[in-house]
Design a protein around this motif. Structure first.
Motif, PDB file in Angstrom:
ATOM      1  N   SER A  67      -1.406  30.234  -0.159  1.00 22.89           N
ATOM      2  CA  SER A  67      -1.681  30.028   1.353  1.00 22.89           C
ATOM      3  C   SER A  67      -1.747  31.742   2.048  1.00 22.89           C
ATOM      4  O   SER A  67      -2.435  31.721   3.098  1.00 22.89           O
ATOM      5  N   LEU A 190      -2.514  29.283  10.140  1.00 23.17           N
ATOM      6  CA  LEU A 190      -1.375  27.806   9.810  1.00 23.17           C
ATOM      7  C   LEU A 190      -0.822  28.372   8.579  1.00 23.17           C
ATOM      8  O   LEU A 190       0.392  27.935   8.244  1.00 23.17           O
ATOM      9  N   LEU A 194       2.846  28.031   7.743  1.00 28.40           N
ATOM     10  CA  LEU A 194       3.753  26.715   7.171  1.00 28.40           C
ATOM     11  C   LEU A 194       4.292  27.272   5.821  1.00 28.40           C
ATOM     12  O   LEU A 194       5.455  26.861   5.396  1.00 28.40           O
ATOM     13  N   SER A 195       3.675  28.107   4.930  1.00 28.23           N
ATOM     14  CA  SER A 195       4.310  28.595   3.855  1.00 28.23           C
ATOM     15  C   SER A 195       5.613  29.406   4.171  1.00 28.23           C
ATOM     16  O   SER A 195       6.584  29.085   3.359  1.00 28.23           O
ATOM     17  N   GLN A 197       7.464  28.992   6.691  1.00 23.10           N
ATOM     18  CA  GLN A 197       8.467  27.940   7.108  1.00 23.10           C
ATOM     19  C   GLN A 197       9.018  27.147   6.376  1.00 23.10           C
ATOM     20  O   GLN A 197      10.187  26.711   6.287  1.00 23.10           O
ATOM     21  N   PHE A 198       8.262  26.655   5.153  1.00 23.89           N
ATOM     22  CA  PHE A 198       8.923  25.560   4.393  1.00 23.89           C
ATOM     23  C   PHE A 198       8.951  25.822   2.912  1.00 23.89           C
ATOM     24  O   PHE A 198       9.801  25.166   2.010  1.00 23.89           O
TER      25      PHE A 198
END
Length: 653
Positions: A67, A190, A194-195, A197-198
């Protein structure tokens, strides 16, 4: 080569998105690496659920790393002018960039494979540190591996792969619509968000098997996480208890620390040596030889059958041999911490390697204040890991390979000079720099038992380039050191301490395999100390306060470590501290408590003979007691460093 950049294929896969092409190659390369490493470890080391988790969790981390890597290509595709879309030069550029990307990925994979052979982990904080010391590390790699041939092989392999693929596919050439461009831009923003964050490196800990957890990782992802976590604040990441409770626990375990000034100005009469140790009389001098990566299981006295240490095994018959000694960590700087400031290993970087680590209440500070000549002597470049600045800032006279006459060096590599030359030069410098009436303390750190494992020819019967030969050469050099020291007028008044900085490997099924922290410790002083064995458990941090008491010097009450002979007489509890840069272990009563980030804790039952660990419930009453003891030690040590309680008083002199 020209065919690589042309697309007149008979039956190509048409209109393949360039980004998907690169993503597919990256995922394939990482999958192959994970498969190779898992086969090398051995699938028998893991259960079927663990094997499945390796590849399932591994895919998650590969996607998380991808990502970030796709961002420049997403931006490039989104912002590419329409008039360039079908240009022939763009197709050539794509293949050229593909070569650079795939070459980098394969090079990274080979690097990670080599790193795994040394540490049995994905890239971690050690890899981060190594980027700082490129001279030593790159030089070490060049001396250990045929780098030009490896690079050529990688280049040819990548060219072959891309040439084959160029026969089978064609990239998209049409201009992107506005919606497509916006989608690419949105993805560029994004995906990394997202990477971040999660995906978390702690998700690697999906099982109780350390091998499986490491195999599930992605080297690039774990490398970036290590760069962010190089220093961990204990209070933020680990379990804590009220400090008053911690202080009470430490007192119950015999720990009553004093500030530097209080310890050195204590009016207590120094007890006679016969009351605290088996010595016939006190030594005047101490020489500590800290041997690089000397695991206890290399020595015959600890059970090895390969005859790698014939001299040390002979010397053991004239020494006090400590049977159960455990290193605090997995790197040299941890061992240096233990022997200089005697502190449980706080998370993150070792204190030796941290900024503002001068004017600490070290063993050297205490002895220098009591009229000792104090030395730190190193066979390599002392700028590595900030060793020179640390010891120089703490009242040691620092000597490294740059201080030795080239004519006195028999052999050297990028990591350091041969141990025999180090020892010869150390004896010469002690004779030259120490007045006959003045006592000395010398801490000598070797390098020969380190990759690339080279040493002078004709000394031993094993080849260079491999660990067994390096171990046997170091043993030979230690023998020469002792024989040469016997000719010195100070020999009969000197205690020689032979100890390792850490073991050669810390890999195992558990996070902190106790057996991989077992190191040798000899006290050798034939005119002062009867030979024998010391059977109580010893932590590496116990050596410094023990030496102060043996010398009759003040200061042992300052340290977190036990003065061993006093602890034996007073029946203080046996315990040891072991760690990597995140996990903190407290080993006592055949139980290992492991503290981890995010306020996690685990308990393991340790076999007293094999030292193998098996999980055990943490909520047993005895384990809860040990958990609080572990927290008390590590929490107090971390806060002491943070608050400056380890410093010597600035107005002492």
């Amino acid at each position: 080569m020209l065919n690589l950049f042309k697309t007149p294929f008979k039956t190509p896969l048409r209109n393949v998105p360039y980004i998907l092409f690169l993503a597919g190659l990256a995922l394939s390369i990482w999958l192959v690496l994970r498969l190779i490493l898992s086969l090398q470890v051995g699938w028998g080391q893991m259960s079927m659920p663990e094997l499945a988790g390796i590849f399932a969790v591994g895919l998650w981390f590969d996607l998380a790393a991808l990502s970030y890597l796709l961002v420049p290509w997403l931006l490039f595709s989104a912002l590419l002018p329409k008039r360039w879309s079908g240009a022939d030069w763009l197709n050539k550029l794509r293949w050229a960039l593909a070569f650079l990307v795939v070459f980098s990925l394969v090079f990274g994979t080979v690097s990670e494979f080599i790193f795994w052979q040394e540490f049995s982990t994905r890239f971690n904080f050690i890899a981060v540190d190594y980027l700082v010391y490129t001279h030593e590390v790159v030089g070490n790699i060049r001396e250990s591996y045929p780098v030009p041939l490896i690079l050529l092989a990688i280049a040819l392999f990548v060219l072959f792969i891309l040439f084959t693929l160029s026969k089978l596919l064609r990239f998209e050439t049409g201009p992107h619509s506005l919606n497509r461009q916006l989608s690419l831009l949105a993805a560029a923003v994004l995906l990394p968000v997202l990477s971040y964050q999660f995906a978390n490196v702690d998700q690697m800990q999906f099982s109780k098997n350390a091998y499986a957890n490491e195999l599930a990782g992605n080297g690039l992802f774990s490398f970036s996480a290590a760069a962010r976590r190089n220093e961990l604040d204990y209070d933020k990441f680990y379990k804590t208890i009220p400090q008053t409770q911690a202080d009470d626990i430490l007192k119950q375990n015999g720990l009553l620390r004093q500030a530097f000034s209080s310890a050195i100005n204590s009016q207590h009469e120094v007890p006679d040596i016969s009351n605290i140790a088996p010595f016939k009389r006190r030594p005047k001098n101490v020489m500590v030889i800290m041997v690089e990566s000397l695991s206890a299981d290399y020595l015959g006295i600890y059970g090895n059958k390969e005859n790698l240490t014939p001299y040390l095994d002979k010397l053991a018959k004239e020494s006090l041999v400590f049977d159960k000694v455990f290193a605090t960590g997995t790197r040299t700087v941890r061992g240096l911490d233990a022997l200089s400031i005697a502190i449980p290993p706080i998370p993150g970087q070792a204190i030796v390697h941290r900024p503002d680590s001068d004017h600490l209440a070290t063993l050297g500070e205490f002895l220098e204040a009591q009229q000792y000549s104090t030395f730190f002597m190193y066979g390599g470049y002392g700028v590595f890991d900030s060793m020179n600045s640390y010891f120089r800032g703490n009242d040691y006279k620092v000597v490294d390979r740059t201080d030795f006459d080239k004519s006195t060096i028999q052999a050297e590599n990028v990591w350091g000079i041969d141990d025999e030359s180090l020892f010869n030069n150390s004896l010469t410098m002690i004779d030259r720099m120490v007045k006959p009436s003045m006592p000395f303390f010398a801490h000598i750190m070797t390098t020969s038992n380190h990759r690339p494992f080279t040493f002078p020819e004709g000394k031993i019967d094993l080849p260079q380039g491999h660990r067994p030969g390096a171990v046997k050469y170091t043993d030979y050099a230690l023998g020469k050191l002792i024989e040469n020291a016997k000719t010195k007028p100070w020999f009969k008044d000197t205690l020689f301490v032979i100890v390792a900085d850490h073991c050669s490997s810390a890999a195992g099924k558990t996070k902190l395999p106790v057996e991989k922290y077992h190191i040798p410790l000899f006290f050798y002083a034939p005119d002062l100390l009867p030979a024998g064995h010391y059977s109580r458990m010893v932590s590496q941090i116990d050596i410094a306060p023990t030496l102060l008491d043996i010398l009759g010097a003040k200061g042992s009450q300052h340290f977190f470590g036990q003065s061993l002979f006093k602890a034996e007489r007073e029946k203080m509890p046996e315990r040891a501290f072991i760690s990597n840069y995140q996990e903190l272990g407290y080993y006592k009563n055949n139980t290992l408590i492991v503290l981890s980030p995010k306020q996690k804790a685990e308990a393991y039952q340790v076999d007293p003979v094999t030292l193998e660990s098996t999980p055990t419930p943490l909520n047993k009453p005895q384990n809860e007691t040990l958990l609080n003891e572990a927290i008390a030690y590590y929490q107090t040590a971390a806060r002491a460093y943070k608050k400056g309680d380890l410093n010597e008083d600035k107005n002492l002199y």
